[in-house]
Design an enzyme around this catalytic site. Structure first.
Site: not given
Length: 547
Positions: A77, A141, A172, A198-199, A201
């Protein structure tokens, strides 16, 4: 590409670098490392990339003239700042040797396997400096986990004379980077693989990674809109706003936004799991706050809901685990059945306790839990309208209390889901600087012949000059977890620490915020002005850094 006035001015911004990355760089190696758990299993799976030392960059005397072409991949994402990682990587490899080339593989890891790429040039990159999004090369992905993918990728790596691949992604994607690094090292192919954290979240975090990039910008973007809704809520005084926020595996976004905006209620999935709460108990907890505020004449409020809440309700979590195993083993038999037959099939194949939980769930939620998983084997929780489920159940309970004479207020709900709105925002100064530094660090890890490392930048609450850059072996962050019915090596996700300062600060204030209307309106991200306004890290990062 046509640009807005903001983009034109933003392109002129020169990201600030830590002192150690401003000139010539040398490497300071630390002690050997080991994985966070399952040490023997991880060591056996990664014999060539396990136990490597931590790396810190310090000012050097002489710059290397290293010749190296590099490939870069954006995976998973989107998160604000990805383009700046690429800019930092590009600028540094060109500084090392102007003949060096950077190739971008298109639409994620699949671009490497399918040989879809472009050369990233200074002319191309000038439109993307300090911009949000991943649109320079796109993202995808595709999982890199099979030998034929590694070998197919190697063909284009050899053709373009690429020395190293940089994979910019979440936990992941970086696990996949580590698997790829190990494979190329085991076969002595001489190809390095470096990861970048990176994220939005915020769940890719540990002792070495203080925050993942994009979290700062995304939470500030969401907090601006939450603040706007709070102001509207406090103006109209007739709605309860249920706001679902991104964060499938952890509640970091919800917690940070709560610290920034002071909503009446913010659910923290990790706390709900720890207290073994049921869905009905959560609903009752919200309804009690609604009833209290109604008794004060305040028939309005704001509730923040983490996206992954459903999975953290223990009874539903246990159900999902069994459903994962069931779908992994018998998915083919199940998929060809109609809806009613699927429901019966699932109930007949579950243990009695989980079958009972499944049978009590609203049809929409039960159906979503039994659909195909995402590429990483996860329930697609963003498709479950948890915010509507909660408001409907709260409304039903309040109606029951009304009949019993326990409640005499009005309850009307509005629903929001903030996800895509924050993923491609123009990066804050913090993320612009942080990401650029990560790109430069990745280039230096390659120049110093490292593989299986993740680029890191630490000491992030200090001034940029004092940030510390380096690398951490990806194996250090790994443990074994069950995915799609099998035990797999993965980077351990960081959940909200219920003993940590950010959560404790929130917990000390939430009763006050529930009863009173103490909203804070953060407003939009500021790019120019006083450093105290423009360059501040998140409240989470500040609180975590306080000793």
């Amino acid at each position: 590409m046509e640009k807005s006035d903001l983009q034109i001015e933003r392109a002129k911004y020169e990201p600030k670098l830590p002192k150690a990355l401003q000139g010539a760089v040398k490497v300071k190696e630390g002690e050997p490392t080991q994985s966070v758990d399952n040490q023997e299993e991880i060591k056996k799976l990664f014999p060539n990339t396990y136990g490597m030392p931590l790396v810190e960059f310090v000012p050097g005397e002489e710059a290397t003239q290293k010749k190296m072409n590099v490939g870069v991949i954006l995976s998973g994402g989107q998160a604000p700042g990805g383009h700046n990682v690429i800019c930092g990587l590009f600028d540094e490899i060109k500084k090392l040797n102007p003949e060096n080339r950077l190739y971008g593989f298109l639409m994620g890891p699949g671009g490497l396997v399918d040989h879809n790429y472009i050369e990233i040039t200074a002319d191309l990159l000038k439109d993307y400096r300090n911009t949000g999004g991943f649109d320079l090369i796109g993202s995808g992905r595709t999982k890199l986990e099979k030998e034929d993918q590694f070998e197919k990728g190697l063909q284009i790596i050899r053709k373009l004379d690429i020395k190293a691949i940089v994979i910019i992604g979440g936990d992941d994607s970086n696990t996949n980077a580590c698997v790829l690094a190990e494979y190329y090292a085991a076969h002595k192919y001489g190809v390095q693989v470096i990861g970048c954290p990176k994220t939005i979240d915020g769940d890719l975090k540990n002792d070495q990674i203080e925050t993942s990039f994009g979290f700062d910008t995304a939470t500030k973007t969401y907090s601006e809109v939450i603040g706007n809704i709070e102001r509207d809520c406090n103006s109209a005084r007739k709605y309860w706003h249920f706001i679902k926020l991104m964060g499938r595996s952890a509640s970091h976004i919800a917690l940070e936004c709560a610290l920034q905006t002071h909503p009446n209620i913010c659910l923290i999935s990790e706390e709900i799991e720890k207290n073994d709460m049921t869905l009905n108990q959560i609903v009752e907890q919200i309804a009690k706050v609604v009833a209290y505020r109604a008794a004060q004449g305040n028939n309005f409020g704001v509730v923040l809901v983490p996206e992954g809440l459903i999975e953290f309700i223990p009874a539903i979590g246990r159900l999902i685990q069994e459903l994962n195993d069931l779908l992994a083993a018998h998915g083919a038999d199940y998929r060809n059945l109609d809806k009613d037959a699927q429901r019966k099939y699932i109930i007949s194949h579950l243990s009695p306790a989980n079958a009972e939980t499944f049978a009590t769930l609203p049809d929409g939620v039960a159906r979503q839990l039994s659909l195909d998983r995402d590429p990483h084997g996860n329930v697609q929780v963003s498709l479950i309208e948890t915010e509507k489920l909660l408001s409907e159940m709260v409304g039903d309970l309040l109606a029951k209390w009304k009949k019993e004479g326990k409640y005499d207020g009005k309850f009307a709900a509005q629903h929001h889901f903030f996800g895509y709105e924050g993923r491609c925002a123009a990066p804050s100064n913090f993320d612009a600087d942080y990401c650029y530094s990560l790109g430069v660090s990745a280039a230096q890890l390659i120049a110093n012949d490292k593989t299986g490392y993740m680029a890191i930048v630490k000491n992030l609450t200090a001034k940029t000059d004092e940030w510390k850059a380096g690398g951490v072996p990806i194996t250090m962050m790994m443990n074994m977890e069950k995915r799609n019915g099998e035990m797999k090596p993965v980077i351990r996700k960081a959940l909200v620490d219920l003993d940590g300062k950010p959560f404790k600060t929130f917990a000390a204030k939430r009763d006050e915020w529930a009863k009173n209307t103490e909203y804070v309106y953060p407003g939009p991200i500021q790019y120019w002005g006083p450093s105290d306004v423009c360059d501040q890290p998140t409240k989470t990062l500040k609180l975590e850094s306080e000793k």
